[in-house]
Design an enzyme around this catalytic site. Structure first.
Site, PDB file in Angstrom:
ATOM      1  N   TYR A  38      -5.628  21.812   4.060  1.00 18.07           N
ATOM      2  CA  TYR A  38      -6.622  21.302   3.107  1.00 18.07           C
ATOM      3  C   TYR A  38      -6.194  21.471   1.646  1.00 18.07           C
ATOM      4  CZ  TYR A  38     -10.175  20.392   6.715  1.00 18.07           C
ATOM      5  OH  TYR A  38     -10.880  19.895   7.783  1.00 18.07           O
ATOM      6  N   ASN A  47     -19.164  19.421  10.414  1.00 18.43           N
ATOM      7  CA  ASN A  47     -19.071  18.019  10.851  1.00 18.43           C
ATOM      8  C   ASN A  47     -18.093  17.819  12.011  1.00 18.43           C
ATOM      9  OD1 ASN A  47     -16.696  18.264   9.449  1.00 18.43           O
ATOM     10  ND2 ASN A  47     -17.120  16.664   7.949  1.00 18.43           N
ATOM     11  N   HIS A  83     -11.937  16.618  12.499  1.00 24.64           N
ATOM     12  CA  HIS A  83     -11.055  16.149  11.426  1.00 24.64           C
ATOM     13  C   HIS A  83     -10.273  14.934  11.901  1.00 24.64           C
ATOM     14  CE1 HIS A  83      -8.039  16.021   8.260  1.00 24.64           C
ATOM     15  NE2 HIS A  83      -7.158  15.847   9.236  1.00 24.64           N
ATOM     16  N   LYS A 132     -12.971  20.791  15.264  1.00 28.80           N
ATOM     17  CA  LYS A 132     -13.129  22.031  14.504  1.00 28.80           C
ATOM     18  C   LYS A 132     -13.826  23.062  15.388  1.00 28.80           C
ATOM     19  CE  LYS A 132     -13.419  19.375  10.200  1.00 28.80           C
ATOM     20  NZ  LYS A 132     -14.193  19.128   8.966  1.00 28.80           N
TER      21      LYS A 132
END
Ligand code: IDP
Ligand code: MG
Length: 149
Positions: free
Chosen positions: A49, A112, A115, A9
């Site tokens: 998403y 985070n 993916h 990301k």
């Protein structure tokens, strides 16, 4: 052979972690079959998403994912979808064990860094969304006989 979609990301790219992630997938024995560096559109991220469209963080997530560079990859190997998720750690870095990518390199759930497809079925859909057939490189890895019985 199974394939999975993995993407650094914008936070992962900005923090200089592309090489580290590639290193971990390479040293495990998995094989890179496609990769590209791009800034995805918000529309593209909304499709990616789609299953989270009713979540309160959906809009912010899609906006964030399209705000900067993403390093998208397809990796191949036996059992790679499940193992890839184990290598990533939990969605929330706070629940991710040290030794996992999220456990080692990040702190908050909204940043985070990476993916990874969660099921073989979703992997197929994500790979089709991000890559065209001609973007795959076909080759025989010289390590094949050492990795698989
Ligand atoms: P995953 O990335 O581990 O598959 P998902 O539940 O599919 O996790 O959520 C997709 C992404 O949405 C997460 O990686 C994270 O960036 C973001 N996300 C998930 N839950 C939250 C939250 O509660 N707040 C903010 N962002 C979230
Ligand atoms: Mg997910």
């Amino acid at each position: 052979m199974e394939r999975t979609f993995v993407a650094l990301k914008p936070d992962g790219v900005q923090r200089g972690l592309c090489g580290e992630v590639m290193k971990r997938f390479e040293q495990k024995g998995f094989r890179l079959v496609a990769a590209k560096f791009l800034q995805p559109s918000e529309d593209h991220m909304k499709k990616h998403y789609m299953d989270l469209k009713d979540m309160p963080f959906y809009a912010g997530l899609c906006k964030y994912m399209s705000s900067g560079p993403v390093f998208a990859m397809v990796w191949e190997g036996q059992g790679i979808v499940k193992m890839g998720r184990m290598m990533l750690g939990e969605t929330n870095p706070a629940d991710s064990k040290p030794g996992s990518i999220r456990g080692d390199f990040c702190i908050s759930i909204g940043r985070n860094i990476i993916h990874g497809s969660d099921t073989a079925e979703n992997a197929k859909m994500e790979i089709a969304l991000w890559f065209k057939d001609e973007e795959f490189v076909t080759y025989t890895p010289c390590t094949q006989a050492q990795l698989y019985e």
